[in-house]
Enzyme design. Structure first.
Site, PDB file in Angstrom:
ATOM      1  N   ASP A  65     102.315  54.759  80.961  1.00 17.80           N
ATOM      2  CA  ASP A  65     101.502  55.836  80.385  1.00 17.80           C
ATOM      3  C   ASP A  65     102.181  56.488  79.180  1.00 17.80           C
ATOM      4  O   ASP A  65     103.401  56.615  79.146  1.00 17.80           O
ATOM      5  CB  ASP A  65     101.243  56.926  81.442  1.00 17.80           C
ATOM      6  CG  ASP A  65     100.162  56.518  82.421  1.00 17.80           C
ATOM      7  OD1 ASP A  65      99.422  55.559  82.122  1.00 17.80           O
ATOM      8  OD2 ASP A  65     100.063  57.157  83.483  1.00 17.80           O
ATOM      9  N   TYR A 292      93.549  58.812  77.002  1.00 21.49           N
ATOM     10  CA  TYR A 292      94.500  59.264  78.012  1.00 21.49           C
ATOM     11  C   TYR A 292      94.268  60.732  78.373  1.00 21.49           C
ATOM     12  O   TYR A 292      94.076  61.571  77.507  1.00 21.49           O
ATOM     13  CB  TYR A 292      95.930  59.066  77.503  1.00 21.49           C
ATOM     14  CG  TYR A 292      96.959  59.262  78.587  1.00 21.49           C
ATOM     15  CD1 TYR A 292      96.876  58.554  79.772  1.00 21.49           C
ATOM     16  CD2 TYR A 292      98.007  60.164  78.421  1.00 21.49           C
ATOM     17  CE1 TYR A 292      97.813  58.733  80.774  1.00 21.49           C
ATOM     18  CE2 TYR A 292      98.950  60.348  79.416  1.00 21.49           C
ATOM     19  CZ  TYR A 292      98.841  59.631  80.592  1.00 21.49           C
ATOM     20  OH  TYR A 292      99.767  59.818  81.583  1.00 21.49           O
TER      21      TYR A 292
END
Ligand SMILES: [Zn+2]
Ligand SMILES: [Zn+2]
Ligand SMILES: [Zn+2]
Length: 655
Positions: A65, A292
């Site tokens: 991430d 995201y």
């Protein structure tokens, strides 16, 4: 991702963190600049082995991430697989779509050590607090598994202090006077606004110097006096008011809007957002629908803005499209701000278009994100506000005020909706000329009471945390979830209220660890972590700035003593769990059990919302029935058997 990259790539998941500080010891060498000892997490040994095997003799790319935690996981993976983190092996993308993923793979970079260090500092700080405070709390409150996190304790303090403010609140009575006026055959209501130039106090703004109608007698007397006078339209003011759209979502604003509009908790919102980010199966393939979801940036890529403008023009027409794109800037503009707001990866994908492929909650959250993003590139809404002042012709001089507001052009509200816009809108008032005569047909006094501050909801707590600089996009939801799991905070509908244990803990921490639970100090720590991320400060320095005062407070906590021999008690662990024991063991064998938290007990009934078993839980107001699928399912109801009577007030069943 495997499908997007095609043959030649083998994609493996780390499934979250692979390494962490050891479970049973501090794992931080305070004397050596807080050097941490990391261990492969117990349930990740197999995962790491598999990654190692798969990467053997091959080129390794790490695409965790795009945030601190992701960077740290990537760093651990590189380390465990004996790769040099300074090699270009880190791949960063903020949306999982074929084009973006393929481009990112072409441009790997080294691991960003500053990001990793910021994460290390946070982990070490939280470990130092948890490791030292948890046993103290267990000793103090004779309960097992109590914990106190850094950010968590400050958030708990907010909830507790709000509840105390509500309890201490003294409601105040006040009266308003509404007059029904007739001007040139048109009637409309107006509120008494001023008496001889002195404003009436209606629980808004400063009370000082204002006229407070405290009793019914006062209000009635005034109502009689105002009726004896002729009136005149003293002023008519028509103003245009523009309202700009809110910026696209960050983590915090997404959680706020999902809480107030959809009633989702912060954690539920993040779980749904994660699924939308990671990918949904569409006929064209698996695609991430949103960017995201952990971000505090409102920046939007020029490509996305162009697509949004295209979609707005096509769906709503050029009237809704501003001349130039709207540009949103972050309060703190980072040097290299690759982060973006949370937005649809392709705004041309409408919520209705993807609805068949989404669950209901996924659809509703995507809809919210899509609307917010499109709205952020649309024109202002236009209101026309009219304020009419009516003046009595006599002494004292009474002034009544009527204010109307009409939406002239919807602008972005067409997509974002008017929910929560109540304060902007008021029934229109008729057009009347200045100087016209007015007749007061009747005056009606109305009783009101001031209201205590509202309890926090997920929305308002996250908002307050952000305003105070406490916590970051990655921490809001986990913090709220922990408070609830530990039994420090309870939910009542959408609101959060502290449990007695939560209050005791805040009381204790404020007394013994005033710095740990100080709002400003916590914000300062977060600021320090940001500086580590920017490479301005070495991470051990930030930890030290916290640890030094913390250690001082820690050393001043009085020891609990053994009632049999007077030596200090300590927290011990046996195979039956934690208990209190005397440090004089084996000479003194005094022990004390710690109270276990009550478990939820199944009632042998299925949840009407999701079918999972229902359980009986202990709450502050006695027991209640809840779904065991919580937090995915938030079904609750009162615990009790219906008496067969109906409530005379509302017609519901009486328990
Ligand atoms: Zn003893
Ligand atoms: Zn359920
Ligand atoms: Zn009722």
């Amino acid at each position: 991702i495997q499908k997007m990259l095609g043959p030649g790539y083998e994609v493996k998941a780390s499934l979250g963190h692979v390494a962490d500080l050891p479970e049973r010891e501090l794992g931080v060498d305070v004397a050596r600049d807080f050097a941490p000892t990391y261990e492969v997490t117990k349930d990740k040994k197999a995962v790491v082995e598999e990654l190692r095997r798969a990467a053997q003799g091959k080129r390794l790319l790490i695409a965790t991430d795009p945030d601190r935690a992701g960077e740290a996981i990537g760093w651990h993976v590189a380390r465990l697989l004996e790769r040099d983190p300074k090699e270009p092996l880190r791949v960063e993308f903020h949306e999982i779509t074929p084009k973006v993923v393929r481009q990112a793979v072409e441009r790997p970079r080294p691991i960003d050590q500053n990001l990793v260090d910021a994460q290390q500092a946070r982990r070490v700080l939280d470990r130092l607090v948890g490791y030292n405070l948890s046993p103290l709390l267990s000793l103090e409150f004779r309960k097992r598994a109590l914990s106190a996190g850094r950010v968590q304790s400050v958030a708990l303090r907010l909830v507790v202090e709000r509840e105390q403010a509500i309890e201490a609140f003294q409601r105040e009575e006040y009266w308003t006077l509404e007059g029904l006026f007739e001007v040139q055959g048109k009637t409309f209501p107006a509120l008494l606004h001023e008496v001889d130039g002195q404003r009436l106090w209606i629980a808004q703004g400063e009370k000082e110097g204002k006229l407070h109608l405290e009793t019914e007698a006062q209000a009635l007397a005034l109502a009689e006096r105002v009726q004896t006078l002729p009136y005149r339209v003293a002023q008519v003011e028509v103003r245009e008011r523009r309202k700009s759209p809110p910026p696209p979502f960050t983590t915090s604003t997404l959680q706020q809007a999902a809480s107030s509009r959809l009633g989702y908790t912060a954690s539920r919102t993040m779980r749904i957002a994660q699924r939308l980010y990671e990918g949904v199966d569409l006929p064209e393939g698996t695609v991430g629908l949103i960017t995201y979801m952990r971000t505090d940036s409102v920046r939007v890529s020029p490509e996305a803005v162009a697509l949004a403008r295209e979609a707005i023009g096509e769906m709503y027409g050029p009237a809704y499209l501003p001349e130039a794109p709207r540009v949103y800037r972050n309060r703190k503009e980072g040097v290299q701000d690759a982060h973006e707001a949370i937005r649809p990866t392709d705004p041309r994908r409408t919520p209705e278009g993807v609805r068949p492929y989404l669950s209901e909650e996924e659809y509703r959250l995507y809809d919210l994100i899509w609307r917010r993003f499109l709205a952020s590139q649309m024109k202002d809404a236009l209101y026309e506000q009219t304020v009419i002042l009516l003046e009595g012709q006599g002494q004292p001089r009474f002034t009544f005020r009527a204010a109307g507001s009409v939406l002239r052009f919807e602008g972005y509200l067409k997509v974002w909706g008017r929910e929560g816009e109540d304060e902007e809108e008021a029934p229109p008032v008729p057009a009347v000329p200045q100087g016209a005569e007015a007749r007061l047909l009747q005056a009606r006094p109305e009783q009101h009471f001031t209201e205590p501050p509202p309890r926090y909801t997920d929305a308002t707590l996250v908002k307050t945390m952000e305003e105070l600089g406490i916590g970051r996009p990655s921490t809001y939801a986990p913090t709220l979830e922990t408070l609830e799991k530990r039994g420090y905070v309870e939910r009542k509908g959408r609101t959060l209220l502290p449990t007695p244990l939560g209050r005791q803990i805040v009381h204790y921490l404020k007394e013994r660890f005033p710095r740990v639970v100080a709002y400003e100090f916590t914000a300062q720590m977060e600021e320090g972590l940001d500086q580590v991320e920017e490479g301005k400060v070495p991470w051990p320095q930030v930890v030290w700035e916290f640890y030094e005062p913390f250690l001082k407070e820690l050393s001043q906590v009085p020891k609990k003593t053994c009632p049999q021999c007077g030596r200090p008690l300590e927290l011990k662990v046996s195979r039956f769990g934690q208990f209190l024991g005397c440090t004089g063991y084996p000479e003194c064998t005094y022990t004390e059990p710690l109270e276990r938290k009550k478990e939820a007990e199944p009632i042998g009934e299925a949840c009407p919302q999701c079918g999972r078993p229902l359980v009986r839980k202990e709450g502050r107001y006695g027991s209640f029935i809840a779904c065991s699928g919580y937090p995915e399912c938030d079904y609750t109801r009162d615990d009790g058997t219906p008496t067969g009577y109906t409530c005379p007030k509302c017609g519901s069943r009486v328990l």
